[in-house]
Scaffold this active site. Sequence first.
Site, PDB file in Angstrom:
ATOM      1  N   GLY A  69       0.820  -1.195   0.000  1.00 12.58           N
ATOM      2  CA  GLY A  69       0.000   0.000   0.000  1.00 12.58           C
ATOM      3  C   GLY A  69       0.857   1.248   0.000  1.00 12.58           C
ATOM      4  N   GLN A  93       3.107   9.917   1.152  1.00 12.09           N
ATOM      5  CA  GLN A  93       4.392   9.227   1.083  1.00 12.09           C
ATOM      6  C   GLN A  93       5.197   9.610  -0.158  1.00 12.09           C
ATOM      7  OE1 GLN A  93       2.491   5.240   2.095  1.00 12.09           O
ATOM      8  NE2 GLN A  93       4.593   5.003   2.857  1.00 12.09           N
ATOM      9  N   CYS A 149       6.618  -0.498   6.713  1.00 16.47           N
ATOM     10  CA  CYS A 149       6.230   0.651   5.907  1.00 16.47           C
ATOM     11  C   CYS A 149       7.346   1.000   4.933  1.00 16.47           C
ATOM     12  CB  CYS A 149       5.946   1.836   6.824  1.00 16.47           C
ATOM     13  SG  CYS A 149       5.366   3.318   5.989  1.00 16.47           S
ATOM     14  N   LEU A 150       6.970   1.363   3.715  1.00 18.92           N
ATOM     15  CA  LEU A 150       7.957   1.781   2.717  1.00 18.92           C
ATOM     16  C   LEU A 150       8.679   3.068   3.138  1.00 18.92           C
ATOM     17  CD1 LEU A 150       5.985   1.064  -0.577  1.00 18.92           C
ATOM     18  CD2 LEU A 150       7.881  -0.264   0.384  1.00 18.92           C
ATOM     19  N   HIS A 176      -3.603   1.392   8.044  1.00 18.10           N
ATOM     20  CA  HIS A 176      -2.245   1.916   7.899  1.00 18.10           C
ATOM     21  C   HIS A 176      -2.207   3.083   6.911  1.00 18.10           C
ATOM     22  CE1 HIS A 176       2.263   1.263   7.683  1.00 18.10           C
ATOM     23  NE2 HIS A 176       2.051   1.959   6.572  1.00 18.10           N
ATOM     24  N   GLU A 177      -2.811   2.887   5.738  1.00 12.51           N
ATOM     25  CA  GLU A 177      -2.767   3.926   4.701  1.00 12.51           C
ATOM     26  C   GLU A 177      -3.614   5.141   5.072  1.00 12.51           C
ATOM     27  OE1 GLU A 177      -0.380   3.685   2.727  1.00 12.51           O
ATOM     28  OE2 GLU A 177      -0.030   1.543   3.022  1.00 12.51           O
ATOM     29  N   HIS A 230      -1.783   7.364   7.371  1.00 15.53           N
ATOM     30  CA  HIS A 230      -0.843   8.247   6.676  1.00 15.53           C
ATOM     31  C   HIS A 230      -1.519   9.564   6.281  1.00 15.53           C
ATOM     32  CE1 HIS A 230       3.011   6.296   6.122  1.00 15.53           C
ATOM     33  NE2 HIS A 230       2.439   5.165   5.724  1.00 15.53           N
TER      34      HIS A 230
END
Length: 157
Positions: free
Chosen positions: A47, A52, A92-93, A134-135, A138
């Site tokens: 995701g 991000q 997480c990226l 999670h997304e 963000h």
Amino acid sequence: MAVKEVLQYGNKALKRVSRKVEKIDNIILGIIKDLKDTLYNNDGGIGLAAPQIGILKRIIIIDLRREDSRTIVLINPKIIKKIGHEESTEGCLSYPGYEGIVTRPKRVIVTGITPNGEKTEYTANGLLAKAFCHEIDHLDGVLYMDKAKKMYKLNKK
């Protein structure tokens, strides 16, 4: 469009609240394409949220990268119901090389708008429910590390 740089932990933009998308136009569709290109260029990510890649708009993309899943793109997503809770490992990226133990709902109901401008709703369980949480976090400037009970540095092989 283009593969964008994924902002890393410590970048102040990751802690800012994203703005609602007022209309879906070519700019928004371009952001969605950039999110897809960037996600698929990063092995292991399931995701990505617009903040991000430095864009403070309420847009997320999720692809569990399994045969039974499809890519989900949601504009202005909102969790309208949370059911149960469980602890699991999350990464997480924007914070590569680490994972943490986070408590998330077992099931969520999420509403939003598709890139075609249609209202939609998802009832998600397990990994998909966690990915939505999670997304969407963000979009509100919340990182999983803010919620983690414990963090781990991954061993590189």
